[in-house]
Design an enzyme around this catalytic site. Structure first.
Site, mmCIF file in Angstrom:
data_model
loop_
_atom_site.group_PDB
_atom_site.id
_atom_site.type_symbol
_atom_site.label_atom_id
_atom_site.label_comp_id
_atom_site.label_asym_id
_atom_site.label_seq_id
_atom_site.Cartn_x
_atom_site.Cartn_y
_atom_site.Cartn_z
ATOM 1 N N GLU A 175 20.107 -1.452 5.868
ATOM 2 C CA GLU A 175 19.618 -1.032 4.548
ATOM 3 C C GLU A 175 19.142 0.423 4.475
ATOM 4 O O GLU A 175 18.011 0.717 4.084
ATOM 5 C CB GLU A 175 18.491 -1.988 4.099
ATOM 6 C CG GLU A 175 18.949 -3.428 4.059
ATOM 7 C CD GLU A 175 17.859 -4.405 3.661
ATOM 8 O OE1 GLU A 175 16.790 -3.969 3.225
ATOM 9 O OE2 GLU A 175 18.070 -5.626 3.806
ATOM 10 N N ASN B 48 24.537 -2.744 8.286
ATOM 11 C CA ASN B 48 24.334 -3.907 7.429
ATOM 12 C C ASN B 48 23.565 -3.517 6.169
ATOM 13 O O ASN B 48 22.568 -2.785 6.240
ATOM 14 C CB ASN B 48 23.524 -4.952 8.219
ATOM 15 C CG ASN B 48 23.438 -6.296 7.534
ATOM 16 O OD1 ASN B 48 24.447 -6.851 7.114
ATOM 17 N ND2 ASN B 48 22.216 -6.815 7.398
ATOM 18 N N HIS C 231 23.641 -11.228 -0.912
ATOM 19 C CA HIS C 231 22.610 -12.030 -1.591
ATOM 20 C C HIS C 231 22.975 -12.031 -3.077
ATOM 21 O O HIS C 231 22.833 -11.023 -3.766
ATOM 22 C CB HIS C 231 21.215 -11.416 -1.381
ATOM 23 C CG HIS C 231 20.733 -11.473 0.033
ATOM 24 N ND1 HIS C 231 20.476 -12.662 0.689
ATOM 25 C CD2 HIS C 231 20.479 -10.492 0.919
ATOM 26 C CE1 HIS C 231 20.072 -12.408 1.916
ATOM 27 N NE2 HIS C 231 20.069 -11.107 2.100
ATOM 28 N N GLU D 237 24.504 -12.395 5.298
ATOM 29 C CA GLU D 237 23.272 -13.042 4.821
ATOM 30 C C GLU D 237 23.522 -13.807 3.507
ATOM 31 O O GLU D 237 22.708 -13.831 2.617
ATOM 32 C CB GLU D 237 22.166 -12.009 4.613
ATOM 33 C CG GLU D 237 21.866 -11.172 5.842
ATOM 34 C CD GLU D 237 20.732 -10.190 5.628
ATOM 35 O OE1 GLU D 237 19.995 -10.337 4.645
ATOM 36 O OE2 GLU D 237 20.568 -9.257 6.451
ATOM 37 N N ASP E 169 23.719 -15.919 0.412
ATOM 38 C CA ASP E 169 23.071 -16.984 -0.348
ATOM 39 C C ASP E 169 23.351 -16.706 -1.831
ATOM 40 O O ASP E 169 23.554 -15.572 -2.237
ATOM 41 C CB ASP E 169 21.570 -17.122 -0.047
ATOM 42 C CG ASP E 169 20.792 -15.816 -0.091
ATOM 43 O OD1 ASP E 169 19.761 -15.713 0.615
ATOM 44 O OD2 ASP E 169 21.187 -14.883 -0.829
HETATM 45 O O1 G3I Z 1 4.894 -14.213 10.953
HETATM 46 C C1 G3I Z 1 3.942 -14.038 9.888
HETATM 47 C C2 G3I Z 1 2.863 -15.083 9.991
HETATM 48 O O2 G3I Z 1 2.128 -14.885 11.192
HETATM 49 C C3 G3I Z 1 1.931 -14.967 8.784
HETATM 50 O O3 G3I Z 1 0.955 -16.006 8.844
HETATM 51 C C4 G3I Z 1 2.768 -15.098 7.502
HETATM 52 C C5 G3I Z 1 1.938 -15.024 6.259
HETATM 53 O O4 G3I Z 1 1.582 -13.668 6.047
HETATM 54 O O5 G3I Z 1 3.742 -14.042 7.466
HETATM 55 C C6 G3I Z 1 4.657 -14.175 8.551
HETATM 56 O O6 G3I Z 1 5.609 -13.128 8.484
HETATM 57 C C7 G3I Z 1 6.560 -13.298 7.424
HETATM 58 C C8 G3I Z 1 7.955 -13.301 8.040
HETATM 59 O O7 G3I Z 1 8.966 -13.354 7.018
HETATM 60 C C9 G3I Z 1 8.160 -14.474 8.997
HETATM 61 O O8 G3I Z 1 8.047 -15.666 8.265
HETATM 62 C C10 G3I Z 1 6.435 -12.098 6.498
HETATM 63 O O9 G3I Z 1 5.195 -12.169 5.833
HETATM 64 C C11 G3I Z 1 7.558 -12.137 5.472
HETATM 65 O O10 G3I Z 1 7.565 -10.931 4.704
HETATM 66 C C12 G3I Z 1 8.907 -12.204 6.196
HETATM 67 O O11 G3I Z 1 9.932 -12.308 5.212
HETATM 68 C C13 G3I Z 1 11.245 -12.071 5.712
HETATM 69 C C14 G3I Z 1 11.805 -10.816 5.025
HETATM 70 O O12 G3I Z 1 13.146 -10.588 5.484
HETATM 71 C C15 G3I Z 1 10.960 -9.604 5.354
HETATM 72 O O13 G3I Z 1 11.515 -8.493 4.690
HETATM 73 C C16 G3I Z 1 12.124 -13.260 5.377
HETATM 74 O O14 G3I Z 1 11.700 -14.400 6.109
HETATM 75 C C17 G3I Z 1 13.575 -12.966 5.704
HETATM 76 O O15 G3I Z 1 14.440 -13.984 5.229
HETATM 77 C C18 G3I Z 1 14.026 -11.652 5.067
HETATM 78 O O16 G3I Z 1 15.310 -11.369 5.505
HETATM 79 C C19 G3I Z 1 15.844 -10.115 5.054
HETATM 80 C C20 G3I Z 1 16.767 -9.583 6.130
HETATM 81 O O17 G3I Z 1 16.063 -9.443 7.349
HETATM 82 C C21 G3I Z 1 17.398 -8.273 5.708
HETATM 83 N N1 G3I Z 1 18.113 -8.422 4.437
HETATM 84 C C22 G3I Z 1 17.273 -8.961 3.355
HETATM 85 C C23 G3I Z 1 16.670 -10.294 3.760
HETATM 86 C C24 G3I Z 1 15.866 -10.892 2.645
HETATM 87 O O18 G3I Z 1 14.755 -10.082 2.375
#
Ligand code: G3I
Length: 356
Positions: free
Chosen positions: A179, A220, A256, A284, A286
């Site tokens: 990105e 990507n 997406h 990715e 969906d």
């Molecule tokens: O691990 C922490 C946990 O310790 C904490 O308690 C919790 C609540 O704050 O947060 C957890 O981290 C979260 C993480 O996912 C793991 O679950 C983050 O807050 C959350 O922001 C993060 O979101 C991820 C997101 O990327 C971050 O930008 C999504 O799961 C994930 O599906 C998403 O994937 C991205 C790709 O990597 C890149 N392309 C876009 C895609 C969708 O945004």
């Protein structure tokens, strides 16, 4: 169209146990010049038998030398999650466990536990492994965000070297840079771009190549599901990289999407990147929505990948709607109870229709 890309899926990982049907299927695919391997491929049909449609996404994709994978989060202990993951998908990628904040929470202190668990899990089951993502403006650990100039450059290089080096030989494709472009095709003004200048992406790819010469190295991004200003900007970069011998092997299209998505130039866009000599991967996928409209978009994406020989395969961004980052849009192939949705049937039928 069966993939004709040589060496597409030459195993880059250590030997794994394979079921007899898988070995047979590999023989069939290898004979067809498709170096593919899937642990869930059906038994090779005898001369007299009719080809049976494959009954899982991974096996159906393997028929044309492709994988069908999913992003994996830490739900291993949930029987339905793990059962669906094992049965349906021939490739995996860590949804979060291999990102910078997870793997290097403090400078030069690495935590590979989450990634190692997925890699070991996948290797034991003969699944492909995508790496995601070595360098990204998001999910950087806090200590990175204040770095400037060469300090940031050295930190980026060290991160790539240590993470790609740790998994060297086990990752089929790495999202090296994620990105880095804006909607208008210009560079995203991230800390990486501002501090390191235009050369940082090339630097990241060259560093990754040194650390893991075997992995396909991918750029990507999202919003690149058509011939548009953003995909044009990325196309210019990839064309330049290929002309100058910068080690880039693949472009990832996150895809997406929504159920109303206009995919009229989706295949042509994939094809123009493939014509540059790189593989293309749907990384990715969906689709927000439901029913026939959602299924139709999934079908179009699958058909587009199948129509482009250098399209290695498709990864959906999660196993089940209930754990999706966009759960409220019910965007995946299995609902919250792990039941197959209409979109699942559409994808399976498309994959089976392309059986070589
Ligand atoms: O691990 C922490 C946990 O310790 C904490 O308690 C919790 C609540 O704050 O947060 C957890 O981290 C979260 C993480 O996912 C793991 O679950 C983050 O807050 C959350 O922001 C993060 O979101 C991820 C997101 O990327 C971050 O930008 C999504 O799961 C994930 O599906 C998403 O994937 C991205 C790709 O990597 C890149 N392309 C876009 C895609 C969708 O945004």
């Amino acid at each position: 169209m069966t993939s004709s890309s040589p060496g597409r899926h030459t195993r880059t990982t250590s030997r794994r146990t394979r079921s007899a049907s898988t070995v047979a299927a590999s023989g069939v695919l290898a004979a067809a010049g498709v170096l593919a391997f899937s642990p869930t491929a059906p038994a090779a049909p005898s001369a007299s038998s009719t080809v049976q449609a494959a009954g899982t996404l991974g096996a159906a994709a393997a028929q044309s030398g492709r994988y069908f994978g999913t992003a994996v989060a830490e739900h291993y202990g949930e029987a339905d999650y793990e059962g669906t993951l094992n049965r349906e998908f021939s490739s995996v990628v860590a949804e979060n466990a291999m990102k910078w904040d997870a793997t290097e929470p403090n400078r030069n202190q690495f935590n590979f536990s989450g990634g190692d668990r997925l890699v070991n899990y996948a290797q034991q089951r003969g699944k492909y492994i995508r790496g995601h993502a070595l360098v990204w403006h998001a999910q950087q650990p806090g200590w990175v965000q204040g770095l400037t100039g060469d300090n940031l450059r050295q930190a980026m290089r060290n991160h790539i070297s240590k993470v790609a080096g740790h998994y060297a030989g086990k990752i089929d494709s790495w999202d090296v840079v994620n990105e880095a472009f804006e909607w208008d095709g210009s560079r995203r003004q991230s800390n990486l771009q501002k501090q390191l200048g235009d050369g940082w992406i090339e630097d990241a790819f060259r560093t990754a190549k040194t650390a893991d010469p075997k992995a396909k190295l991918c750029y990507n991004d999202y919003g690149t599901d058509a011939i548009n200003a953003k995909s044009d900007g990325i196309y210019r970069m990839v064309k330049d990289f290929r002309a100058r011998g910068v080690p880039i092997d693949c472009v990832g299209f996150q895809s997406h999407l929504s159920q109303n998505e206009n995919l009229s130039t989706y295949r042509q866009n994939l094809q123009r990147f493939a014509d540059l000599g790189v593989h293309v991967q749907i990384t990715e996928l969906d689709v927000g929505g439901s029913g026939a409209a959602q299924a139709n978009v999934y079908r179009q994406v699958a058909q587009a990948c199948l129509a482009v020989a250098r399209c290695n395969g498709i990864t959906v961004w999660g196993v089940t709607d209930k754990y999706s980052w966009r759960a409220r849009e019910t965007p995946l192939l299995f609902n919250g109870n792990y039941q197959k949705k209409e979109a699942y049937g559409a994808v399976l039928a498309a994959l089976n229709s392309a059986a070589g």
